[in-house]
Write a protein that holds these residues in place. Structure first.
Motif, short mmCIF file in Angstrom:
data_model
loop_
_atom_site.label_atom_id
_atom_site.label_comp_id
_atom_site.label_asym_id
_atom_site.label_seq_id
_atom_site.Cartn_x
_atom_site.Cartn_y
_atom_site.Cartn_z
N ARG A 99 23.70 36.35 29.47
CA ARG A 99 24.26 35.90 28.20
C ARG A 99 25.57 35.13 28.38
O ARG A 99 25.80 34.13 27.72
N ASP A 103 33.62 37.20 21.06
CA ASP A 103 32.66 38.32 21.16
C ASP A 103 33.35 39.69 21.21
O ASP A 103 32.96 40.61 20.52
N ARG A 104 34.37 39.84 22.06
CA ARG A 104 35.08 41.11 22.18
C ARG A 104 36.49 40.95 21.61
O ARG A 104 37.16 39.96 21.92
N ASP A 128 35.77 47.92 26.90
CA ASP A 128 35.27 46.89 26.00
C ASP A 128 35.25 47.46 24.58
O ASP A 128 34.46 48.37 24.28
N ASN A 137 22.87 48.03 25.69
CA ASN A 137 22.60 46.61 26.04
C ASN A 137 21.56 46.53 27.15
O ASN A 137 21.04 47.56 27.64
N ASP A 185 20.88 41.68 23.93
CA ASP A 185 21.13 40.36 24.54
C ASP A 185 19.85 39.55 24.75
O ASP A 185 19.91 38.35 24.93
C1 BGC Z 1 28.69 42.14 24.52
C2 BGC Z 1 27.24 42.39 24.87
C3 BGC Z 1 27.09 42.51 26.37
C4 BGC Z 1 28.10 43.46 26.97
C5 BGC Z 1 28.08 43.46 28.48
C6 BGC Z 1 29.54 43.21 25.13
O1 BGC Z 1 30.87 43.03 24.80
O2 BGC Z 1 28.86 42.11 23.11
O3 BGC Z 1 26.46 41.35 24.35
O4 BGC Z 1 25.82 42.99 26.68
O5 BGC Z 1 29.39 43.14 26.53
O6 BGC Z 1 28.47 42.25 29.01
#
Ligand code: BGC
Length: 378
Positions: free
Chosen positions: A64, A138-139, A190, A260, A290
């Protein structure tokens, strides 16, 4: 005349793009991304005019993030920006150094998918001192005021959809059970991992409380079930231990909550070694996220049950829009100004909608939308 028609077309598609992130299915999402590339293909944006954008991604080990980086680079370059795209091999210090370099090289905006969400305060202070804008990708980057926007998928909803999938497939709503389940969580550094787990647990908890779902190992706390670094091998090792300690003597495992795809890979490998995958010992329901290629293939082969699909093309388009706004001194379109408190401020956020794919709908969700070719999934 041709020009007018082209402009109208771009405008119509751009409206479609806004709708895609707010509400809709991945089919909409793919329309939106082609809208963005139609627009960006012209490469005439005055906001861009060769300005440098730093893109810091965590790792190339997961499909991803490669796609995220490539999509961002393509869209930004199409608009006339220069792009410094870096991957940090999941190493926090490498990422900090890369961000520092991006600031030194004169980046105007940084797009960062953090490895450790709480480790960037110092380097982002430097960014702010140099008037560099920051988009948390994303994060959510935690514990610093120096984040301008957050663009992500609805992370709590990701977990809710995973929980609901287990609920539906086991027939829990119809009163079926009890079933045995084991729970996995993502990397504790995360911030997303908490949202995923909280979302899933909000659906599963009532059944655990009523005894219709039994966590045989008793391991339900996030700290116990979290897998550092989203590491497949660590997930496999934990699943091995769970099987040895709790499922010896033929006790059946009915579901595994995996947040995930990288964890699901390890979980499936462990179950396979333990003899799952035959008609008298089928795989449990296993979730993921993903839609990485090997996982979609595992879904088609009946090893993994589902995976959350987050169309990275949609997220990239949204981020490019944010960058344009930031560099024109305008407010970027954000829909959520309340939820994402990073312990220093509430970061204005744009949430895209996740959906799930499984073996019954993957053709529509993943192939018809142009995300994969059928031949990719062999
Ligand atoms: C993302 C996921 C990903 C994971 C591991 C997360 O912060 O949102 O899509 O699978 O990190 O990389």
């Amino acid at each position: 005349m041709k020009k007018v028609i082209a402009l109208i077309l771009v405008a119509v598609l751009a409206v479609g793009m806004l709708a895609a992130c707010g509400t809709s299915t991945s089919t909409d999402a793919s329309v939106s991304s082609s809208a963005a590339s139609t627009d960006s293909a012209k490469g005439t944006d005055t906001a861009a005019s060769g300005q440098l954008i730093g893109v810091a991604m965590p790792t190339q080990s997961l499909q991803r993030w490669n796609q995220d980086g490539a999509n961002l680079k393509k869209e930004l370059e199409g608009k006339g920006y220069k792009v410094d795209l870096q991957y940090a091999n999941n190493d926090v210090n490498t990422q900090i150094q890369q961000i520092e370099n991006m600031i030194v090289k004169g980046s105007k905006v940084l797009v960062i998918a953090a490895i450790d969400c709480s480790a960037l305060s110092d380097v982002l202070k430097k960014a702010a001192d140099n008037s560099v804008k920051v988009i948390s990708y994303d994060r959510l980057i935690m514990k610093t005021p120096n984040v301008d926007y957050y663009a992500t998928f609805d992370n709590f909803k990701v977990g809710v959809i995973q929980g609901q999938y287990i609920e539906t497939k086991l027939g829990l709503k119809d009163g079926k059970g009890p079933f045995n389940i084991e729970l996995f969580g993502g990397s504790p550094d995360d911030n997303n991992a908490n949202y995923f787990f909280d979302g899933a647990y909000s659906i599963l908890k009532p059944y655990i409380d009523s005894g219709k779902l039994v966590v045989t190992s008793g391991q339900k706390d996030f700290a116990k079930i979290a897998i550092q670094g989203w590491d497949s091998a660590k997930a496999q090792a934990r699943m091995d231990n769970l099987i040895t300690a709790n499922y010896a003597g033929g006790k059946k495992l009915d579901a595994v909550l995996s947040p995930n795809d990288s964890l699901a890979i390890g979980i499936v490998a462990s179950l396979k070694n333990a003899g799952y995958g035959s008609s008298d010992k089928p795989y449990p329901i296993i979730t993921g996220q993903d839609c990485d290629k090997p996982n979609v293939i595992a879904m088609i082969n009946g090893q993994q049950s589902m995976s959350i699909f987050k169309d990275t093309r949609t997220l990239a388009s949204k981020v490019v829009e944010m960058i344009d706004s930031l560099l024109q001194g305008k407010e970027a379109p954000v829909y959520d100004t309340k939820t994402y408190d990073n312990e220093s401020k509430v970061v204005p956020s744009f949430l895209c909608e996740p959906v799930y794919a499984d073996k019954d709908n993957y053709k529509k969700i993943l192939v018809d939308s142009g995300y994969y070719k059928e031949s990719d999934l062999k």
